[in-house]
Write a protein that holds these residues in place. Sequence first.
Motif, mmCIF file in Angstrom:
data_model
loop_
_atom_site.group_PDB
_atom_site.id
_atom_site.type_symbol
_atom_site.label_atom_id
_atom_site.label_comp_id
_atom_site.label_asym_id
_atom_site.label_seq_id
_atom_site.Cartn_x
_atom_site.Cartn_y
_atom_site.Cartn_z
ATOM 1 N N MET A 11 6.108 27.226 18.064
ATOM 2 C CA MET A 11 7.106 27.540 17.026
ATOM 3 C C MET A 11 6.451 27.920 15.696
ATOM 4 S SD MET A 11 10.349 27.257 15.742
ATOM 5 C CE MET A 11 11.284 26.093 16.705
ATOM 6 N N ASN A 12 5.430 27.131 15.269
ATOM 7 C CA ASN A 12 4.799 27.397 13.972
ATOM 8 C C ASN A 12 4.137 28.768 13.919
ATOM 9 O OD1 ASN A 12 5.639 24.980 12.978
ATOM 10 N ND2 ASN A 12 3.667 23.919 13.212
ATOM 11 N N ASP A 13 3.507 29.162 15.040
ATOM 12 C CA ASP A 13 2.856 30.479 15.094
ATOM 13 C C ASP A 13 3.882 31.595 14.927
ATOM 14 O OD1 ASP A 13 0.510 29.130 15.573
ATOM 15 O OD2 ASP A 13 0.587 29.391 17.754
ATOM 16 N N VAL A 14 5.008 31.453 15.621
ATOM 17 C CA VAL A 14 6.066 32.479 15.553
ATOM 18 C C VAL A 14 6.657 32.523 14.145
ATOM 19 C CG1 VAL A 14 8.360 33.157 16.405
ATOM 20 C CG2 VAL A 14 6.628 32.311 18.005
ATOM 21 N N MET A 15 6.973 31.358 13.583
ATOM 22 C CA MET A 15 7.622 31.316 12.274
ATOM 23 C C MET A 15 6.703 31.833 11.165
ATOM 24 S SD MET A 15 10.557 30.555 13.210
ATOM 25 C CE MET A 15 11.414 30.527 11.640
#
Length: 203
Positions: A150-154
């Motif tokens: 999630m953090n990579d995408v966001m």
Amino acid sequence: MEQIKDSYLTIEGNSEAIFKERSSKFLCYAFHVESEEEIAAYLEPLRKKYYDATHHCYAWRLGPFGERFRANDDGEPSSTAGKPILGQLLSREITNCLIVVVRYFGGTKLGVPGLIAAYKESAAAALDAAKIVERTVDTRIKIDYSYVVMNDVMRIIKEEQPTIEEQIFDNLCSMTLSVRNSKADIVLGRLKKVEGATVDVLE
């Protein structure tokens, strides 16, 4: 590197104006349209409303780059009405727009140059009364990814700032994004590098 054209001009909402030349009266209308079905839906009521008018001339352009277009003289001498109306759309680079000019003949013939000028001025009056807006041509992207990345995408979303159309956060997360065509390759490239993510371009 060739720059990708990903914006176009159109009108917001509809507008109308009146133009008079000698004793002829021209009722001028501009409509924002997205399809030929919408165009037909505007033309028919005008024909019924102004059934006693001498001519219903029009021109339209469709598509982000105005790739589809048509001009109609409706009984006026060839190229004296539809073409000058279309000319205004072309010169102002406006698309997704229909211009209709309804003419009531007042008894004085205008001649070919006079007709061309009158229809040009009528179309210009309709566009002058309209609000011109810029729209972007976008690519829609769907990404499915696991919660752990999630953090990579966001981070990519925050840095590239595409429009988020829809998002679902669950064990498997998914997001539908909209991004200007000129930035689409960059955003796609970055998202595809996220481990375990599935990225698709939507129609």
